[in-house]
Design a protein around this motif. Sequence first.
Motif, PDB file in Angstrom:
ATOM      1  N   LYS A   9       0.843  -1.191   0.000  1.00 24.47           N
ATOM      2  CA  LYS A   9       0.000   0.000   0.000  1.00 24.47           C
ATOM      3  C   LYS A   9       0.879   1.244   0.000  1.00 24.47           C
ATOM      4  N   CYS A  10       0.427   2.258  -0.760  1.00 24.94           N
ATOM      5  CA  CYS A  10       1.233   3.462  -0.897  1.00 24.94           C
ATOM      6  C   CYS A  10       0.335   4.630  -1.318  1.00 24.94           C
ATOM      7  N   PHE A  11       0.282   5.688  -0.518  1.00 22.04           N
ATOM      8  CA  PHE A  11      -0.520   6.870  -0.819  1.00 22.04           C
ATOM      9  C   PHE A  11      -1.976   6.532  -1.143  1.00 22.04           C
ATOM     10  N   GLY A  12      -2.520   5.504  -0.506  1.00 18.43           N
ATOM     11  CA  GLY A  12      -3.898   5.111  -0.740  1.00 18.43           C
ATOM     12  C   GLY A  12      -4.071   4.069  -1.821  1.00 18.43           C
ATOM     13  N   GLY A  13      -3.110   3.961  -2.710  1.00 20.97           N
ATOM     14  CA  GLY A  13      -3.152   2.958  -3.773  1.00 20.97           C
ATOM     15  C   GLY A  13      -2.251   1.794  -3.418  1.00 20.97           C
ATOM     16  N   ALA A  14      -1.769   1.102  -4.435  1.00 22.23           N
ATOM     17  CA  ALA A  14      -0.890  -0.045  -4.199  1.00 22.23           C
ATOM     18  C   ALA A  14       0.189  -0.109  -5.266  1.00 22.23           C
ATOM     19  N   VAL A  15       1.405  -0.430  -4.835  1.00 21.20           N
ATOM     20  CA  VAL A  15       2.512  -0.706  -5.744  1.00 21.20           C
ATOM     21  C   VAL A  15       2.574  -2.221  -5.885  1.00 21.20           C
ATOM     22  N   GLN A  16       2.374  -2.700  -7.105  1.00 21.72           N
ATOM     23  CA  GLN A  16       2.308  -4.133  -7.350  1.00 21.72           C
ATOM     24  C   GLN A  16       3.376  -4.550  -8.359  1.00 21.72           C
ATOM     25  N   LYS A  17       4.062  -5.625  -8.032  1.00 21.26           N
ATOM     26  CA  LYS A  17       5.080  -6.149  -8.941  1.00 21.26           C
ATOM     27  C   LYS A  17       4.579  -7.464  -9.531  1.00 21.26           C
TER      28      LYS A  17
END
Length: 152
Positions: A9-17
Motif C-alpha cells: 500500500k502506498c498513498f492510498g493505492g498499491a505498488v504491485q510487482k
Amino acid sequence: MSKLISSVKCFGGAVQKFVHQSKVVQCEMTFTAFVPSKAAVQKVPALYYLSGLTCSPENFITKAGAFAAAEKHGIALIAPDTSPRDVNIEGEDDSYDFGSAAGFYVDATEPKWAKHYNMYSYVVSELPELVEEHLPLIEGNKSIFGPSMGGH
C-alpha cells in the motif's frame, strides 16, 4: 498470464510487482504498477514509464516520488523492465550501454539478438494487452514517457 509477486500500500493505492513469461522476448519479464485507490471503483488511465540506460523497473518506482500525484489524479503508473534478463547471449552483460539493462526499445535485427531483444513489440503490443487484461484500466487510454525513451 502474469503473476502478482508483491503488493504494498502506498498513498492510498498499491505498488504491485508482476512477473510473466513473454512470448515476444521469449523469457521471464517483470513490470511494476502503481494502482490508485480510484481503480477499486472504476477503470483508470495508464501512464507507462520507460526507463533509460542501465535501469530496471525499480529505478522509477523507488526514486521518482510520483505516487502521490498519480493517486491524486487517479492514474495508474506502469514501469516495465528495460530489456530481457539472463537470456545467455554472449556479450549481453559486457557493456553498460548494450544488452542487459540498455533500454533500447527497438526490435533487434541481428540474428544473435533477434530472438529475445524485441522490446518495441513488447512495450507497444504485448505489455499493454497483458496489463489491460489484469488491471482495471481504461482500454486504449494510455500515454508513455521516460528520460531517454530508449535513445529515441
